[in-house]
Design a protein around this motif. Sequence first.
Motif, PDB file in Angstrom:
ATOM      1  N   TRP A  16      -3.483   7.984  -9.493  1.00 39.52           N
ATOM      2  CA  TRP A  16      -4.622   7.643  -8.477  1.00 39.52           C
ATOM      3  C   TRP A  16      -5.795   6.927  -9.194  1.00 39.52           C
ATOM      4  O   TRP A  16      -6.345   7.640  -9.946  1.00 39.52           O
ATOM      5  CB  TRP A  16      -4.718   8.805  -7.711  1.00 39.52           C
ATOM      6  N   PRO A  17      -6.177   5.875  -8.807  1.00 41.60           N
ATOM      7  CA  PRO A  17      -5.812   5.039  -7.752  1.00 41.60           C
ATOM      8  C   PRO A  17      -5.021   3.496  -8.292  1.00 41.60           C
ATOM      9  O   PRO A  17      -5.045   2.621  -7.747  1.00 41.60           O
ATOM     10  CB  PRO A  17      -7.058   4.621  -7.028  1.00 41.60           C
ATOM     11  N   TRP A  18      -4.710   3.594  -9.536  1.00 36.83           N
ATOM     12  CA  TRP A  18      -4.460   2.314 -10.232  1.00 36.83           C
ATOM     13  C   TRP A  18      -3.292   1.620  -9.588  1.00 36.83           C
ATOM     14  O   TRP A  18      -3.003   0.625  -9.533  1.00 36.83           O
ATOM     15  CB  TRP A  18      -4.293   2.773 -11.768  1.00 36.83           C
ATOM     16  N   ASP A  75       1.720   6.380  -6.851  1.00 39.93           N
ATOM     17  CA  ASP A  75       0.427   7.215  -7.440  1.00 39.93           C
ATOM     18  C   ASP A  75       0.586   8.732  -7.061  1.00 39.93           C
ATOM     19  O   ASP A  75       0.430   9.574  -8.136  1.00 39.93           O
ATOM     20  CB  ASP A  75      -0.716   6.766  -6.831  1.00 39.93           C
ATOM     21  N   VAL A  89       0.711  -1.185   0.120  1.00 39.19           N
ATOM     22  CA  VAL A  89      -0.154  -0.027   0.086  1.00 39.19           C
ATOM     23  C   VAL A  89       0.753   1.298   0.052  1.00 39.19           C
ATOM     24  O   VAL A  89       0.595   2.090  -0.680  1.00 39.19           O
ATOM     25  CB  VAL A  89      -1.158  -0.135   1.108  1.00 39.19           C
ATOM     26  N   LEU A 142      -3.888   0.430  -6.172  1.00 46.02           N
ATOM     27  CA  LEU A 142      -4.584  -0.937  -6.339  1.00 46.02           C
ATOM     28  C   LEU A 142      -4.008  -2.118  -6.569  1.00 46.02           C
ATOM     29  O   LEU A 142      -4.140  -3.314  -5.973  1.00 46.02           O
ATOM     30  CB  LEU A 142      -5.990  -0.942  -7.286  1.00 46.02           C
ATOM     31  N   PHE A 190      -1.555  -3.079  -3.819  1.00 48.72           N
ATOM     32  CA  PHE A 190      -2.304  -3.584  -2.755  1.00 48.72           C
ATOM     33  C   PHE A 190      -2.616  -5.098  -2.923  1.00 48.72           C
ATOM     34  O   PHE A 190      -2.346  -6.034  -2.139  1.00 48.72           O
ATOM     35  CB  PHE A 190      -3.799  -2.668  -2.625  1.00 48.72           C
ATOM     36  N   VAL A 191      -3.081  -5.328  -4.236  1.00 45.84           N
ATOM     37  CA  VAL A 191      -3.027  -6.918  -4.424  1.00 45.84           C
ATOM     38  C   VAL A 191      -1.790  -7.530  -4.556  1.00 45.84           C
ATOM     39  O   VAL A 191      -1.598  -8.778  -3.820  1.00 45.84           O
ATOM     40  CB  VAL A 191      -3.838  -7.030  -6.003  1.00 45.84           C
TER      41      VAL A 191
END
Length: 99
Positions: free
Chosen positions: A65-67, A59, A52, A70, A73-74
């Motif tokens: 933002w937010p690509w 970003d 994160v 995300l 995060f994954v």
Amino acid sequence: MNERDSFEERLRQARAREGLDKPVKGGPAPQSPWGFGLRAGVEVVSALVVGVGLGFALDRWLGTWPWLFLVFFVLGSVAGVLNVYRLFNPRPRSRARDE
């Protein structure tokens, strides 16, 4: 005495001096269930925090933002799950290294 024998003797002396020739008993101490649970939680949370944080920083820097947030995060989630999988299913040591 040839060069190889001299090296072997020096290596034997160095191992004895450092205490590396003594057999290791058992291995790592067994962990309690609380220890495993705590370590698993730390593994997942730390991987998520790194993912994160990296996604958020990229970003902000690139303005996407937010690509990237995300995506990372994954990736952090997957890394955390893989760390816990490796914790509970350690790979067996190869026999070639042990001999």
